[in-house]
Design an enzyme around this catalytic site. Structure first.
Site, mmCIF file in Angstrom:
data_model
loop_
_atom_site.group_PDB
_atom_site.id
_atom_site.type_symbol
_atom_site.label_atom_id
_atom_site.label_comp_id
_atom_site.label_asym_id
_atom_site.label_seq_id
_atom_site.Cartn_x
_atom_site.Cartn_y
_atom_site.Cartn_z
ATOM 1 N N ASP A 45 1.255 -1.493 -0.260
ATOM 2 C CA ASP A 45 0.208 0.225 0.160
ATOM 3 C C ASP A 45 0.780 1.528 0.416
ATOM 4 O OD1 ASP A 45 0.675 -0.989 3.035
ATOM 5 O OD2 ASP A 45 -0.591 0.684 3.680
ATOM 6 N N GLU B 186 0.285 -1.222 5.387
ATOM 7 C CA GLU B 186 0.955 -0.746 6.570
ATOM 8 C C GLU B 186 1.115 0.779 6.688
ATOM 9 O OE1 GLU B 186 4.974 1.239 7.661
ATOM 10 O OE2 GLU B 186 4.041 1.829 6.202
HETATM 11 ZN ZN LIG Z 1 6.688 2.519 4.098
#
Ligand SMILES: [Zn+2]
Length: 415
Positions: free
Chosen positions: A87, A181
């Protein structure tokens, strides 16, 4: 190094991955939080098949795992995992149109889709060091997404390199690509039994030659204030306004321990969101400190402000809840520093001087380390992450891949 890392492959992978929009979304309850992340996960699944990785598995939560089998028979070699997140940050759209500036000449760079974004040697740190090297920027209006697609490209290229060179001795290497994350859910659903590794590294660090093994310890705090509602026309002596109480609470928080006034090793209390109305209000905060004692002191400071408000306005109901978010990975790593020491040696073998500093944030490795998988964070070349001026140097990504190659061999060599 007898066989150099293929820089053109690395760059091509990087450009392919950043074109996909994989921005995560904190308001989405699903995992991955956005469908775009599946596009990259499925692409990587396909590419892992093409390079000949083993045990490729993409599960329902968007965790893609694979294996590079051991190339040497030596017993007792720890199983090492390499991680990168698919992401990108929530601040700006993904789906970059990457621009490769070959042999950067040091002249100012203007991003064509947003001419307000300028890169000059004066305004962009570290750009001067890259004159003559190849750098990549976005075209403006999107993130580049080098955080963390530089890490993804480094892991994929290094994995391909090892699979093409079985003469390089190493133990079992596990590859992990995870979602979300950037919204702090990166590893929450990773099953460590599934992973089956003894040590891990996230490839998610800024710049060149850095090894992060110290992060903040982090808590979240939620203050809910229940006031007393009544029509304002006859509220005298009865109404208790939750909005005003939230204001009193915020102004009583110690202003000097805020992110805008601290740096280095000092922690902070940071109110991030306020919602509600005169009847009911909620204030969300994050608390950060490198030391648990410092974090406890910040909890106590918030509690003290609330306690004094309870005395001032006993008719309101104040509910204060703290939630643990992550802990400084140093607490676990200092008991066995091999993951950090081998990483330092690998960086040196790649011809660089390793650097470490306490990072004012957390990583996916914070969660994993606390759960028993020691997991420092390694550089992958990213600069100015989360900004429209995000950029990366191709030669720095190559150094990151070389570091991984040496690291794979070091865990084998020292076992
Ligand atoms: Zn990162």
């Amino acid at each position: 190094m007898s066989h150099p890392i293929d820089a053109e492959e690395l760059l091509a992978r990087f450009c392919r991955y950043v074109r996909l929009d994989t921005r995560s979304d904190p308001h989405s309850p699903s995992c991955p939080s956005t469908p775009g992340q599946w596009d990259l996960l499925r692409l990587l699944e396909q590419e892992l098949k093409e390079i000949g990785a083993a045990d490729i598995r993409l599960n329902a939560d968007g965790y893609l795992l694979a294996t590079l089998p051991a190339t040497a028979a030596k017993a007792g070699v720890p199983r090492v995992a390499w991680f990168a997140h698919v992401d990108t940050a929530t601040e700006l759209p993904g789906g970059a149109k990457p621009i490769v500036h070959r042999k950067y000449d040091g002249k100012p760079i203007t991003l064509p889709d947003d001419p307000g974004q300028q890169f000059t040697l004066e305004t962009i740190p570290h750009l001067r060091e890259k004159i003559g090297q190849d750098i990549v920027t976005a075209s403006g209006r999107t993130l580049l997404g080098a955080d963390d697609k530089a890490g993804v490209a480094v892991v994929m290229t290094t994995a391909h390199h090892l699979l093409r060179h079985p003469e390089i001795p190493h133990g079992v290497i596990r590859l992990g690509f995870n979602p979300d994350e950037e919204i702090a859910r990166g590893m929450t659903r990773l099953d460590l039994k599934d992973l089956g590794a003894d040590v891990g590294y996230t490839l998610d660090g800024e710049g060149l030659a850095t090894i992060d093994y110290e992060t903040f310890s982090a808590d979240a705090a939620l203050l809910e204030i229940q006031g007393v509602s009544i029509h304002p026309g006859w509220a005298k002596g009865v109404m208790v306004n939750a909005v005003r109480l939230a204001g009193s609470f915020l102004s009583a928080l110690p202003a000097e321990i805020s992110p805008e006034r601290t740096a280095g090793r000092d922690g902070f209390i940071h109110p991030v969101e306020i919602t509600g109305n005169a009847d009911r209000c909620a204030v969300r905060m994050i608390l950060r400190d490198f030391e648990l004692a410092g974090l406890a002191a910040k909890r106590a400071a918030v509690e003290q402000v609330v306690a004094s408000l309870r005395i001032v306005e006993p008719r309101a109901v104040f509910t204060l809840t703290f939630t643990e978010q992550y802990r400084n990975m140093r607490y676990w790593l200092e008991k066995d520093m091999r993951p950090v020491e081998f990483a330092r040696e690998a960086v040196q073998r790649a011809g660089l001087t390793p650097m470490s500093s306490a990072i004012r944030g957390g990583t996916d490795g914070s969660n994993l380390t606390a759960r028993g998988l020691p997991c420092p964070n390694l550089f992958c070349g990213t600069r100015e992450a989360h900004s429209p001026r995000e950029w990366v140097c191709v030669q720095d990504m190559v150094k990151s891949a070389e570091t991984l190659l040496h690291l794979a061999q070091l865990w084998h060599e020292k076992a």
